[in-house]
Write a protein that holds these residues in place. Structure first.
Motif, PDB file in Angstrom:
ATOM      1  N   THR A  12      -3.232 -18.570  15.191  1.00 59.23           N
ATOM      2  CA  THR A  12      -2.030 -18.663  16.011  1.00 59.23           C
ATOM      3  C   THR A  12      -1.348 -17.303  16.034  1.00 59.23           C
ATOM      4  O   THR A  12      -1.029 -16.757  14.980  1.00 59.23           O
ATOM      5  CB  THR A  12      -1.061 -19.752  15.528  1.00 59.23           C
ATOM      6  N   PRO A  13      -1.143 -16.758  17.231  1.00 57.75           N
ATOM      7  CA  PRO A  13      -0.434 -15.488  17.317  1.00 57.75           C
ATOM      8  C   PRO A  13       1.082 -15.662  17.178  1.00 57.75           C
ATOM      9  O   PRO A  13       1.797 -14.680  17.025  1.00 57.75           O
ATOM     10  CB  PRO A  13      -0.802 -14.959  18.701  1.00 57.75           C
ATOM     11  N   ASP A  14       1.574 -16.911  17.247  1.00 56.55           N
ATOM     12  CA  ASP A  14       3.022 -17.146  17.159  1.00 56.55           C
ATOM     13  C   ASP A  14       3.569 -16.712  15.808  1.00 56.55           C
ATOM     14  O   ASP A  14       4.530 -15.965  15.730  1.00 56.55           O
ATOM     15  CB  ASP A  14       3.352 -18.615  17.414  1.00 56.55           C
ATOM     16  N   LEU A  15       2.986 -17.202  14.767  1.00 54.22           N
ATOM     17  CA  LEU A  15       3.330 -16.831  13.400  1.00 54.22           C
ATOM     18  C   LEU A  15       2.077 -17.080  12.585  1.00 54.22           C
ATOM     19  O   LEU A  15       1.512 -18.161  12.656  1.00 54.22           O
ATOM     20  CB  LEU A  15       4.464 -17.700  12.852  1.00 54.22           C
ATOM     21  N   ASP A  16       1.647 -16.132  11.842  1.00 54.68           N
ATOM     22  CA  ASP A  16       0.431 -16.348  11.083  1.00 54.68           C
ATOM     23  C   ASP A  16       0.670 -15.975   9.629  1.00 54.68           C
ATOM     24  O   ASP A  16       0.833 -14.799   9.340  1.00 54.68           O
ATOM     25  CB  ASP A  16      -0.716 -15.524  11.667  1.00 54.68           C
ATOM     26  N   PRO A  17       0.798 -16.898   8.706  1.00 52.66           N
ATOM     27  CA  PRO A  17       0.555 -18.321   8.909  1.00 52.66           C
ATOM     28  C   PRO A  17       1.764 -19.008   9.529  1.00 52.66           C
ATOM     29  O   PRO A  17       2.907 -18.642   9.265  1.00 52.66           O
ATOM     30  CB  PRO A  17       0.303 -18.850   7.498  1.00 52.66           C
ATOM     31  N   PHE A  18       1.489 -20.013  10.336  1.00 53.30           N
ATOM     32  CA  PHE A  18       2.550 -20.776  10.985  1.00 53.30           C
ATOM     33  C   PHE A  18       3.084 -21.831  10.034  1.00 53.30           C
ATOM     34  O   PHE A  18       2.322 -22.568   9.430  1.00 53.30           O
ATOM     35  CB  PHE A  18       2.019 -21.455  12.255  1.00 53.30           C
ATOM     36  N   VAL A  19       4.395 -21.878   9.890  1.00 48.96           N
ATOM     37  CA  VAL A  19       5.054 -22.932   9.124  1.00 48.96           C
ATOM     38  C   VAL A  19       6.265 -23.368   9.949  1.00 48.96           C
ATOM     39  O   VAL A  19       7.201 -22.591  10.139  1.00 48.96           O
ATOM     40  CB  VAL A  19       5.512 -22.432   7.732  1.00 48.96           C
ATOM     41  N   MET A  27       6.189 -26.657  18.318  1.00 42.74           N
ATOM     42  CA  MET A  27       5.061 -26.319  19.181  1.00 42.74           C
ATOM     43  C   MET A  27       4.633 -24.917  18.791  1.00 42.74           C
ATOM     44  O   MET A  27       5.469 -24.056  18.523  1.00 42.74           O
ATOM     45  CB  MET A  27       5.470 -26.345  20.658  1.00 42.74           C
ATOM     46  N   PHE A  28       3.334 -24.701  18.725  1.00 43.59           N
ATOM     47  CA  PHE A  28       2.834 -23.355  18.510  1.00 43.59           C
ATOM     48  C   PHE A  28       1.514 -23.191  19.233  1.00 43.59           C
ATOM     49  O   PHE A  28       0.810 -24.164  19.495  1.00 43.59           O
ATOM     50  CB  PHE A  28       2.724 -23.010  17.016  1.00 43.59           C
ATOM     51  N   LEU A  29       1.199 -21.965  19.571  1.00 44.22           N
ATOM     52  CA  LEU A  29      -0.020 -21.628  20.296  1.00 44.22           C
ATOM     53  C   LEU A  29      -1.169 -21.441  19.311  1.00 44.22           C
ATOM     54  O   LEU A  29      -1.002 -20.801  18.278  1.00 44.22           O
ATOM     55  CB  LEU A  29       0.185 -20.336  21.088  1.00 44.22           C
ATOM     56  N   VAL A  30      -2.324 -21.991  19.655  1.00 46.00           N
ATOM     57  CA  VAL A  30      -3.545 -21.764  18.890  1.00 46.00           C
ATOM     58  C   VAL A  30      -4.567 -21.152  19.833  1.00 46.00           C
ATOM     59  O   VAL A  30      -4.794 -21.659  20.932  1.00 46.00           O
ATOM     60  CB  VAL A  30      -4.107 -23.066  18.288  1.00 46.00           C
ATOM     61  N   GLN A  31      -5.151 -20.055  19.411  1.00 41.49           N
ATOM     62  CA  GLN A  31      -6.214 -19.419  20.175  1.00 41.49           C
ATOM     63  C   GLN A  31      -7.529 -19.673  19.441  1.00 41.49           C
ATOM     64  O   GLN A  31      -7.647 -19.387  18.249  1.00 41.49           O
ATOM     65  CB  GLN A  31      -5.974 -17.928  20.314  1.00 41.49           C
ATOM     66  N   MET A  32      -8.480 -20.233  20.182  1.00 43.39           N
ATOM     67  CA  MET A  32      -9.798 -20.479  19.633  1.00 43.39           C
ATOM     68  C   MET A  32     -10.779 -19.552  20.328  1.00 43.39           C
ATOM     69  O   MET A  32     -10.886 -19.547  21.553  1.00 43.39           O
ATOM     70  CB  MET A  32     -10.218 -21.935  19.870  1.00 43.39           C
ATOM     71  N   SER A  44     -12.358 -17.070  24.942  1.00 43.87           N
ATOM     72  CA  SER A  44     -11.086 -17.511  24.392  1.00 43.87           C
ATOM     73  C   SER A  44     -10.589 -18.780  25.089  1.00 43.87           C
ATOM     74  O   SER A  44     -10.656 -18.890  26.317  1.00 43.87           O
ATOM     75  CB  SER A  44     -10.056 -16.388  24.572  1.00 43.87           C
ATOM     76  N   PHE A  45     -10.064 -19.691  24.275  1.00 42.47           N
ATOM     77  CA  PHE A  45      -9.430 -20.918  24.765  1.00 42.47           C
ATOM     78  C   PHE A  45      -8.097 -21.049  24.044  1.00 42.47           C
ATOM     79  O   PHE A  45      -8.023 -20.851  22.832  1.00 42.47           O
ATOM     80  CB  PHE A  45     -10.304 -22.140  24.468  1.00 42.47           C
ATOM     81  N   GLN A  46      -7.041 -21.376  24.807  1.00 38.69           N
ATOM     82  CA  GLN A  46      -5.720 -21.494  24.204  1.00 38.69           C
ATOM     83  C   GLN A  46      -5.201 -22.920  24.317  1.00 38.69           C
ATOM     84  O   GLN A  46      -5.377 -23.586  25.346  1.00 38.69           O
ATOM     85  CB  GLN A  46      -4.745 -20.529  24.867  1.00 38.69           C
ATOM     86  N   PHE A  47      -4.535 -23.348  23.255  1.00 39.81           N
ATOM     87  CA  PHE A  47      -3.985 -24.692  23.153  1.00 39.81           C
ATOM     88  C   PHE A  47      -2.551 -24.591  22.642  1.00 39.81           C
ATOM     89  O   PHE A  47      -2.237 -23.713  21.847  1.00 39.81           O
ATOM     90  CB  PHE A  47      -4.767 -25.520  22.130  1.00 39.81           C
ATOM     91  N   GLU A  48      -1.709 -25.519  23.057  1.00 41.67           N
ATOM     92  CA  GLU A  48      -0.390 -25.656  22.462  1.00 41.67           C
ATOM     93  C   GLU A  48      -0.430 -26.892  21.578  1.00 41.67           C
ATOM     94  O   GLU A  48      -0.699 -28.002  22.056  1.00 41.67           O
ATOM     95  CB  GLU A  48       0.692 -25.793  23.531  1.00 41.67           C
ATOM     96  N   VAL A  49      -0.198 -26.703  20.287  1.00 36.32           N
ATOM     97  CA  VAL A  49      -0.169 -27.799  19.331  1.00 36.32           C
ATOM     98  C   VAL A  49       1.297 -28.186  19.159  1.00 36.32           C
ATOM     99  O   VAL A  49       2.149 -27.332  18.886  1.00 36.32           O
ATOM    100  CB  VAL A  49      -0.789 -27.381  17.983  1.00 36.32           C
ATOM    101  N   CYS A  50       1.598 -29.471  19.361  1.00 33.13           N
ATOM    102  CA  CYS A  50       2.990 -29.899  19.305  1.00 33.13           C
ATOM    103  C   CYS A  50       3.115 -31.312  18.755  1.00 33.13           C
ATOM    104  O   CYS A  50       2.127 -32.035  18.626  1.00 33.13           O
ATOM    105  CB  CYS A  50       3.624 -29.816  20.685  1.00 33.13           C
TER     106      CYS A  50
END
Length: 117
Positions: A12-19, A27-32, A44-50
């Motif tokens: 996740t580029p939002d915060l790594d590690p995300f807490v 909600m945070f972005l995950v890049q696979m 690259s595939f991007q997902f929003e985990v929420c």
């Protein structure tokens, strides 16, 4: 012969590690980054985990929301989230790598989605 994918990198580029501050509303972005199993290349595939709480607050504030590329969880637990992505990749197979990426793009935003050139 069937082409299979493998996860090369998941972050996740939002915060790594995300807490999350609020475990019930985030909600945070995950890049696979995934590529063909045992072969060179990756995409690259991007997902929003929420959480449902985050979705509810977004809909209350902004009205209807399109749910494409969302992964909805009840709490933040990275091993469970990672296991979801591993199962997803295991289920997406095809005769060609293109078929695999098209299947994965139904779940996450593919870097070449809508590319015509």
């Amino acid at each position: 012969m069937s082409v299979r994918a493998e996860i090369r990198y998941l972050h996740t580029p939002d915060l790594d590690p995300f807490v999350p501050e609020d475990p019930a509303n985030f909600m945070f972005l995950v890049q696979m980054i995934a590529g063909p199993l045992g072969e060179p290349g990756e995409e690259s595939f991007q997902f929003e985990v929420c959480t449902p709480g985050w979705l509810a607050s977004r809909v209350r504030e902004g009205g209807p929301l399109n749910g494409r590329h969302l992964v909805i969880v009840d709490a933040f637990h990275w091993p469970t989230i990672r296991a979801y992505f591993e199962r997803l990749v295991d289920q997406c197979t095809g005769a060609t790598w293109r078929e695999v990426t098209e299947k994965l793009s139904r779940y996450g935003h593919w870097e070449f989605e809508d590319y015509t050139g």
